[in-house]
Design an enzyme around this catalytic site. Sequence first.
Site, PDB file in Angstrom:
ATOM      1  N   TYR A   1      -1.397   0.283  10.741  1.00 53.97           N
ATOM      2  CA  TYR A   1      -1.688  -0.377   9.463  1.00 53.97           C
ATOM      3  C   TYR A   1      -0.487  -0.241   8.519  1.00 53.97           C
ATOM      4  CZ  TYR A   1      -3.559  -0.880   4.705  1.00 53.97           C
ATOM      5  OH  TYR A   1      -3.754  -1.243   3.397  1.00 53.97           O
TER       6      TYR A   1
ATOM      7  N   GLU B   1       0.168   3.612   1.742  1.00 58.08           N
ATOM      8  CA  GLU B   1       0.203   4.030   3.151  1.00 58.08           C
ATOM      9  C   GLU B   1       1.600   3.788   3.742  1.00 58.08           C
ATOM     10  OE1 GLU B   1      -2.313   5.623   4.533  1.00 58.08           O
ATOM     11  OE2 GLU B   1      -1.701   5.583   6.632  1.00 58.08           O
TER      12      GLU B   1
ATOM     13  N   SER C   1       0.811  -1.232   0.000  1.00 54.88           N
ATOM     14  CA  SER C   1       0.000   0.000   0.000  1.00 54.88           C
ATOM     15  C   SER C   1       0.834   1.268   0.000  1.00 54.88           C
ATOM     16  CB  SER C   1      -0.864  -0.012   1.268  1.00 54.88           C
ATOM     17  OG  SER C   1      -1.381   1.262   1.530  1.00 54.88           O
TER      18      SER C   1
HETATM   19  P1  NDP Z   1     -11.445  -4.473   2.093  1.00 56.47           P
HETATM   20  O1  NDP Z   1     -11.349  -3.907   3.458  1.00 56.47           O
HETATM   21  O2  NDP Z   1     -12.618  -4.142   1.234  1.00 56.47           O
HETATM   22  O3  NDP Z   1     -11.335  -6.071   2.182  1.00 56.47           O
HETATM   23  C1  NDP Z   1     -10.490  -6.685   3.103  1.00 56.47           C
HETATM   24  C2  NDP Z   1     -10.685  -8.184   3.004  1.00 56.47           C
HETATM   25  O4  NDP Z   1      -9.841  -8.838   3.962  1.00 56.47           O
HETATM   26  C3  NDP Z   1     -12.111  -8.641   3.313  1.00 56.47           C
HETATM   27  O5  NDP Z   1     -12.471  -9.649   2.393  1.00 56.47           O
HETATM   28  C4  NDP Z   1     -11.977  -9.240   4.703  1.00 56.47           C
HETATM   29  O6  NDP Z   1     -12.909 -10.258   4.983  1.00 56.47           O
HETATM   30  C5  NDP Z   1     -10.591  -9.852   4.597  1.00 56.47           C
HETATM   31  N1  NDP Z   1     -10.032 -10.193   5.919  1.00 56.47           N
HETATM   32  C6  NDP Z   1     -10.002  -9.428   7.040  1.00 56.47           C
HETATM   33  N2  NDP Z   1      -9.464 -10.100   8.053  1.00 56.47           N
HETATM   34  C7  NDP Z   1      -9.135 -11.339   7.576  1.00 56.47           C
HETATM   35  C8  NDP Z   1      -8.562 -12.489   8.155  1.00 56.47           C
HETATM   36  N3  NDP Z   1      -8.210 -12.537   9.442  1.00 56.47           N
HETATM   37  N4  NDP Z   1      -8.390 -13.583   7.370  1.00 56.47           N
HETATM   38  C9  NDP Z   1      -8.751 -13.569   6.053  1.00 56.47           C
HETATM   39  N5  NDP Z   1      -9.319 -12.498   5.461  1.00 56.47           N
HETATM   40  C10 NDP Z   1      -9.508 -11.394   6.204  1.00 56.47           C
HETATM   41  O7  NDP Z   1     -10.088  -4.076   1.338  1.00 56.47           O
HETATM   42  P2  NDP Z   1      -9.833  -3.733  -0.217  1.00 56.47           P
HETATM   43  O8  NDP Z   1     -10.521  -4.728  -1.053  1.00 56.47           O
HETATM   44  O9  NDP Z   1     -10.027  -2.286  -0.431  1.00 56.47           O
HETATM   45  O10 NDP Z   1      -8.250  -3.967  -0.281  1.00 56.47           O
HETATM   46  C11 NDP Z   1      -7.699  -5.250  -0.593  1.00 56.47           C
HETATM   47  C12 NDP Z   1      -6.262  -5.304  -0.064  1.00 56.47           C
HETATM   48  O11 NDP Z   1      -5.508  -4.275  -0.674  1.00 56.47           O
HETATM   49  C13 NDP Z   1      -6.118  -5.094   1.435  1.00 56.47           C
HETATM   50  O12 NDP Z   1      -5.028  -5.879   1.852  1.00 56.47           O
HETATM   51  C14 NDP Z   1      -5.776  -3.623   1.570  1.00 56.47           C
HETATM   52  O13 NDP Z   1      -5.066  -3.390   2.752  1.00 56.47           O
HETATM   53  C15 NDP Z   1      -4.929  -3.437   0.338  1.00 56.47           C
HETATM   54  N6  NDP Z   1      -4.902  -2.106  -0.231  1.00 56.47           N
HETATM   55  C16 NDP Z   1      -6.080  -1.482  -0.553  1.00 56.47           C
HETATM   56  C17 NDP Z   1      -6.052  -0.243  -1.172  1.00 56.47           C
HETATM   57  C18 NDP Z   1      -7.311   0.470  -1.530  1.00 56.47           C
HETATM   58  O14 NDP Z   1      -7.244   1.685  -1.816  1.00 56.47           O
HETATM   59  N7  NDP Z   1      -8.464  -0.202  -1.589  1.00 56.47           N
HETATM   60  C19 NDP Z   1      -4.766   0.419  -1.506  1.00 56.47           C
HETATM   61  C20 NDP Z   1      -3.604  -0.373  -1.157  1.00 56.47           C
HETATM   62  C21 NDP Z   1      -3.680  -1.583  -0.550  1.00 56.47           C
HETATM   63  P3  NDP Z   1     -14.266 -10.000   5.852  1.00 56.47           P
HETATM   64  O15 NDP Z   1     -15.301  -9.601   4.866  1.00 56.47           O
HETATM   65  O16 NDP Z   1     -14.526 -11.324   6.462  1.00 56.47           O
HETATM   66  O17 NDP Z   1     -13.946  -8.924   6.849  1.00 56.47           O
HETATM   67  P1  GDR Z   2      -6.712   5.854   3.612  1.00 61.47           P
HETATM   68  O1  GDR Z   2      -8.248   6.012   3.191  1.00 61.47           O
HETATM   69  O2  GDR Z   2      -6.490   6.102   5.043  1.00 61.47           O
HETATM   70  O3  GDR Z   2      -5.906   6.643   2.631  1.00 61.47           O
HETATM   71  O4  GDR Z   2      -6.487   4.276   3.387  1.00 61.47           O
HETATM   72  P2  GDR Z   2      -9.470   6.769   3.871  1.00 61.47           P
HETATM   73  O5  GDR Z   2     -10.486   6.922   2.795  1.00 61.47           O
HETATM   74  O6  GDR Z   2      -9.904   6.124   5.136  1.00 61.47           O
HETATM   75  O7  GDR Z   2      -8.844   8.200   4.252  1.00 61.47           O
HETATM   76  C1  GDR Z   2      -8.344   9.086   3.260  1.00 61.47           C
HETATM   77  C2  GDR Z   2      -8.097  10.452   3.865  1.00 61.47           C
HETATM   78  O8  GDR Z   2      -9.349  11.070   4.201  1.00 61.47           O
HETATM   79  C3  GDR Z   2      -9.232  11.709   5.458  1.00 61.47           C
HETATM   80  N1  GDR Z   2     -10.544  11.839   6.100  1.00 61.47           N
HETATM   81  C4  GDR Z   2     -11.372  10.835   6.418  1.00 61.47           C
HETATM   82  N2  GDR Z   2     -11.253   9.503   6.237  1.00 61.47           N
HETATM   83  C5  GDR Z   2     -12.277   8.709   6.655  1.00 61.47           C
HETATM   84  N3  GDR Z   2     -12.210   7.398   6.447  1.00 61.47           N
HETATM   85  N4  GDR Z   2     -13.386   9.226   7.274  1.00 61.47           N
HETATM   86  C6  GDR Z   2     -13.533  10.562   7.493  1.00 61.47           C
HETATM   87  O9  GDR Z   2     -14.532  11.010   8.057  1.00 61.47           O
HETATM   88  C7  GDR Z   2     -12.484  11.416   7.035  1.00 61.47           C
HETATM   89  N5  GDR Z   2     -12.288  12.763   7.065  1.00 61.47           N
HETATM   90  C8  GDR Z   2     -11.123  13.005   6.491  1.00 61.47           C
HETATM   91  C9  GDR Z   2      -8.282  10.787   6.232  1.00 61.47           C
HETATM   92  O10 GDR Z   2      -7.760  11.480   7.373  1.00 61.47           O
HETATM   93  C10 GDR Z   2      -7.272  10.457   5.155  1.00 61.47           C
HETATM   94  O11 GDR Z   2      -6.306  11.463   5.083  1.00 61.47           O
HETATM   95  C11 GDR Z   2      -6.994   3.600   2.249  1.00 61.47           C
HETATM   96  C12 GDR Z   2      -7.281   2.138   2.664  1.00 61.47           C
HETATM   97  O12 GDR Z   2      -7.952   1.485   1.601  1.00 61.47           O
HETATM   98  C13 GDR Z   2      -5.986   1.407   2.964  1.00 61.47           C
HETATM   99  O13 GDR Z   2      -6.276   0.023   3.181  1.00 61.47           O
HETATM  100  C14 GDR Z   2      -5.055   1.554   1.744  1.00 61.47           C
HETATM  101  O14 GDR Z   2      -3.859   0.886   1.976  1.00 61.47           O
HETATM  102  C15 GDR Z   2      -4.805   3.034   1.473  1.00 61.47           C
HETATM  103  O15 GDR Z   2      -6.067   3.649   1.195  1.00 61.47           O
HETATM  104  C16 GDR Z   2      -3.904   3.237   0.274  1.00 61.47           C
END
Ligand code: NDP
Ligand code: GDR
Length: 328
Positions: free
Chosen positions: A151, A129, A127
């Site tokens: 995270y 992050e 990520s």
């Molecule tokens: P989501 O939060 O939508 O999905 C996370 C998934 O992980 C869910 O299917 C959840 O299952 C599963 N999970 C949680 N805990 C466990 C566990 N103990 N064992 C097995 N599975 C588990 O994430 P995204 O689809 O957005 O992201 C996919 C991956 O990419 C994640 O690893 C995230 O950190 C990473 N990522 C995401 C980004 C983004 O912008 N979306 C950017 C960069 C990285 P359940 O439904 O059971 O909770």
């Molecule tokens: P992020 O996504 O932390 O970048 O992680 P998120 O959408 O939670 O936050 C983005 C930015 O928005 C600001 N923010 C708020 N965020 C949330 N969720 N709720 C609020 O009310 C709010 N107000 C302001 C946050 O402070 C932050 O700066 C996501 C996840 O998908 C991670 O798993 C992934 O790795 C990274 O993107 C890349």
Amino acid sequence: MPRALITGITGQDGLYLGELLLSKGYEVFGLIRGQNNPKRALVEATLPGVKILTGDLTDLSSLIRALEAAKPDEFYNLGAISFVAYSWENASLTTEVTAKGVLNALEAVRLYSGDEPAKVRFYQASSSEMFGKVQQVPQDEDTLLWPRSPYGVAKVFGHYMTINYRESYGMHASSGVLFNHESPRRGPEFVTRKVSQAVARISLGLQENIVLGNLDARRDWGFAGDYVEAMWLMLQQEEADDYVISTGETHSIKELLEKAFAVVGITDWEKYVVQNPEFMRPAEVDLLIGSSAKAESKLGWKPRVGFEELVTMMVENDVVEQKALAGL
Ligand code: NDP
Ligand code: GDR
């Protein structure tokens, strides 16, 4: 027929990746945790044809069992506790799942593969992050990592462990450093979906305002459907490697609000936005903007959906969804 096993199949990316792989003729296996996971029905409805296996990233033997059942050519490790704000409140659990879970997944693949270390191609969901307090703008594969949340720290562990298994055992293990990617399937706890749902409800007279934290943070937001293609491309390469996946554009939360409200014809959006410290983070990632030059040259990958199109897609989807939910 190629075979793939996906952890995190119930999440945003799992659903898009499952669709992509099915459309390419893969036999797809999805790992679901818990004895009665509420999202199982969603997976079955969205991805008919996916074979569901049960298991948990914290349970090594369940991963080995899943590998033996799926016999995959490709393993996509998308499972994680992925909500950054939650990771401060549950740092230990986040470490177990998002950090040690990667080690379990790598170890399961290594044990399953026996004397053929590259038998299963492995993808790790790293990520942006991890860049945290950014040390270089834009961020690329060589930028120093400086995570700012439990995270982020957990993802750094998974990232380096993936590289280490590649270097130590000759595994075909790649790490995709993906910047924020969103869609109508994004969880409602993340800021883009929180905004698109609220804007839809405000425009329909169902909600008065939206309560947010830091409005000045900047993110490089792309479309999840584009980003899962990059994951697949990484595993089609002869050599495993690490790639940054991003759009190369950055926008603030304020710009997100302005665009989202504009979709429903509201220009004086400030009056609907309330700030509350409850949504501020102990340490913030102020600015993210990535360079995907390596992915473009080596994978031929480029994002297709731009910021404006993405925000419009999400708000329009939520207007339809919220209308239906309210019986309007
Ligand atoms: P989501 O939060 O939508 O999905 C996370 C998934 O992980 C869910 O299917 C959840 O299952 C599963 N999970 C949680 N805990 C466990 C566990 N103990 N064992 C097995 N599975 C588990 O994430 P995204 O689809 O957005 O992201 C996919 C991956 O990419 C994640 O690893 C995230 O950190 C990473 N990522 C995401 C980004 C983004 O912008 N979306 C950017 C960069 C990285 P359940 O439904 O059971 O909770
Ligand atoms: P992020 O996504 O932390 O970048 O992680 P998120 O959408 O939670 O936050 C983005 C930015 O928005 C600001 N923010 C708020 N965020 C949330 N969720 N709720 C609020 O009310 C709010 N107000 C302001 C946050 O402070 C932050 O700066 C996501 C996840 O998908 C991670 O798993 C992934 O790795 C990274 O993107 C890349």
